[in-house]
Scaffold this motif. Structure first.
Motif, PDB file in Angstrom:
ATOM      1  N   PHE A 115       0.823  -1.204   0.000  1.00 49.24           N
ATOM      2  CA  PHE A 115       0.000   0.000   0.000  1.00 49.24           C
ATOM      3  C   PHE A 115       0.864   1.264   0.000  1.00 49.24           C
ATOM      4  O   PHE A 115       0.473   2.300  -0.549  1.00 49.24           O
ATOM      5  CB  PHE A 115      -0.931   0.012   1.216  1.00 49.24           C
ATOM      6  N   LEU A 117       3.484   1.744  -1.652  1.00 46.93           N
ATOM      7  CA  LEU A 117       3.857   2.058  -3.028  1.00 46.93           C
ATOM      8  C   LEU A 117       2.797   2.930  -3.701  1.00 46.93           C
ATOM      9  O   LEU A 117       3.072   3.597  -4.701  1.00 46.93           O
ATOM     10  CB  LEU A 117       4.057   0.764  -3.832  1.00 46.93           C
ATOM     11  N   ILE A 118       1.589   2.923  -3.136  1.00 42.10           N
ATOM     12  CA  ILE A 118       0.505   3.747  -3.667  1.00 42.10           C
ATOM     13  C   ILE A 118       0.454   5.103  -2.960  1.00 42.10           C
ATOM     14  O   ILE A 118       0.312   6.152  -3.593  1.00 42.10           O
ATOM     15  CB  ILE A 118      -0.847   3.020  -3.511  1.00 42.10           C
ATOM     16  N   THR A 119       0.592   5.087  -1.621  1.00 37.71           N
ATOM     17  CA  THR A 119       0.431   6.324  -0.849  1.00 37.71           C
ATOM     18  C   THR A 119       1.685   7.190  -0.807  1.00 37.71           C
ATOM     19  O   THR A 119       1.591   8.416  -0.762  1.00 37.71           O
ATOM     20  CB  THR A 119      -0.001   5.999   0.601  1.00 37.71           C
ATOM     21  N   SER A 120       2.874   6.565  -0.801  1.00 40.33           N
ATOM     22  CA  SER A 120       4.112   7.337  -0.661  1.00 40.33           C
ATOM     23  C   SER A 120       4.344   8.357  -1.776  1.00 40.33           C
ATOM     24  O   SER A 120       4.798   9.473  -1.502  1.00 40.33           O
ATOM     25  CB  SER A 120       5.318   6.388  -0.562  1.00 40.33           C
ATOM     26  N   TYR A 127       8.763   6.991  -5.093  1.00 41.50           N
ATOM     27  CA  TYR A 127       8.158   6.183  -6.140  1.00 41.50           C
ATOM     28  C   TYR A 127       8.773   4.780  -6.165  1.00 41.50           C
ATOM     29  O   TYR A 127       9.963   4.604  -5.858  1.00 41.50           O
ATOM     30  CB  TYR A 127       8.345   6.857  -7.510  1.00 41.50           C
ATOM     31  N   VAL A 133       8.094  -3.535  -7.206  1.00 39.76           N
ATOM     32  CA  VAL A 133       6.899  -4.130  -7.822  1.00 39.76           C
ATOM     33  C   VAL A 133       6.968  -5.649  -7.732  1.00 39.76           C
ATOM     34  O   VAL A 133       5.960  -6.320  -7.475  1.00 39.76           O
ATOM     35  CB  VAL A 133       6.766  -3.678  -9.289  1.00 39.76           C
ATOM     36  N   PHE A 176      -3.677  -0.948   5.402  1.00 45.26           N
ATOM     37  CA  PHE A 176      -3.932   0.218   4.559  1.00 45.26           C
ATOM     38  C   PHE A 176      -3.775   1.507   5.366  1.00 45.26           C
ATOM     39  O   PHE A 176      -3.157   2.472   4.897  1.00 45.26           O
ATOM     40  CB  PHE A 176      -5.339   0.130   3.972  1.00 45.26           C
ATOM     41  N   SER A 179      -0.229   2.375   5.909  1.00 46.85           N
ATOM     42  CA  SER A 179       0.471   2.947   4.758  1.00 46.85           C
ATOM     43  C   SER A 179       0.423   4.480   4.808  1.00 46.85           C
ATOM     44  O   SER A 179       1.293   5.153   4.240  1.00 46.85           O
ATOM     45  CB  SER A 179      -0.129   2.431   3.448  1.00 46.85           C
TER      46      SER A 179
END
Length: 301
Positions: A115, A117-120, A127, A133, A176, A179
């Motif tokens: 998660f 990787l989405i919020t940071s 990134y 990944v 979540f 994150s």
């Protein structure tokens, strides 16, 4: 001397401090085990408060050693927002442990790096890389193994079980939330210090959860006294997790320490089998090992 130099110049010393990282994983798993025992008689609101409150007698004296740094508005915003989110996630965390097996709930916390990787990218401008990944794919694949025995009902059944079972479902929500709080933690640390931020957050949780505990916990004094051992244990192990982690990250790469700490999920699979007769030891153990490997890749990335 910096952590990197210490690691390069004194290999034997580095191994000692890596031992502290493994102790962090051990104490983290024992904290969860103590919580599971306590939740047999005491609800998650009291357990969540005890986890922070009973850690303070060990943590607060550390402030006399490290001192209090200069605090700015960014720190106070971070402690308020992060503290409230952590208070909610802590109650959900304990509820998840109460509702389902340790061996399928605790591994869900390894989804936090995924998660992140989405919020940071949105919160702190970090990134993911290709290796990160690939780590996500390992976490997802390992989670599939946790319920691989249900595959006969359909190829997607192991994933469905994670969403149907209330414990893993709640723990995914916790992952979540974490994150977001992990990024807030970074902001808090940058505007204070790692040790002070940890003590301040623990204190905030103990104070903020106290009125919630009083409102939603109707346990008798006798029941609380009878459960004194797991209640004290969860606070002590929470404090020991913090202390050993702080010692480790001062001398070993943070990426190594956090990856080893997430290995507590592996120990939780064993605790669930040994103390609560949870089934599927082999499949769940393989799944958790794969998930922790994914965490390691994401952390290194």
């Amino acid at each position: 001397m910096g952590a990197c130099n210490e690691f390069d110049t004194t290999q034997s010393g580095a191994m000692i401090y890596l031992g502290f990282a493994f102790l962090t994983a051990l104490f983290e798993s024992l904290k969860d085990l103590s919580g599971k025992f306590g939740l047999g008689q005491i609800n998650e609101f009291f357990i969540s408060w005890a986890m922070s409150a009973f850690a303070l007698p060990i943590l607060l004296p550390i402030l006399f050693y490290v001192g209090i740094p200069e605090l700015n508005a960014s720190f106070w915003k971070a402690i308020l927002v992060g503290g409230l989110l952590n208070a909610v996630s802590l109650v959900l965390y304990m509820r998840a442990i109460r509702m389902s097996d340790l061996s399928v709930t605790i591994p869900m916390i390894t989804f936090t790096p995924m998660f992140l990787l989405i919020t940071s990218p949105f919160m702190v401008g970090e990134y993911p890389s290709t290796i990160g990944v690939f780590g996500v794919l390992l976490i997802v694949g390992g989670s599939y193994m946790l319920n691989i025995q249900t595959r006969g009902k359909g190829i997607l059944e192991p994933f469905k079980r994670l969403l149907v079972d209330p414990g893993p479902r709640l723990m995914l929500l916790v992952a979540f939330i974490w994150s977001f709080t992990s990024n807030i933690d970074k902001i808090g640390v940058q505007n204070s210090s790692p040790i002070f931020w940890s003590v301040a957050m623990t204190s905030f949780l103990a104070v903020s959860l106290f009125p919630i505990m009083l409102k939603f916990s109707d346990h008798s004094k006798e029941k609380i006294i009878n459960q004194a051992k797991p209640l004290i244990a969860i606070g002590v192990f929470n404090a020991l997790t913090f202390v050993t982690q702080m010692i480790a990250i001062n001398f070993v790469f943070v990426a190594y320490v956090i990856s080893i700490k997430r290995g507590s999920a592996i120990l939780s699979v064993f605790w669930g089998h040994l103390f609560f007769n949870e089934k599927g030891l082999r499949e769940r153990l393989v799944g958790v090992i794969i998930m922790v490997a994914g965490v390691f890749l994401i952390t290194l990335s």
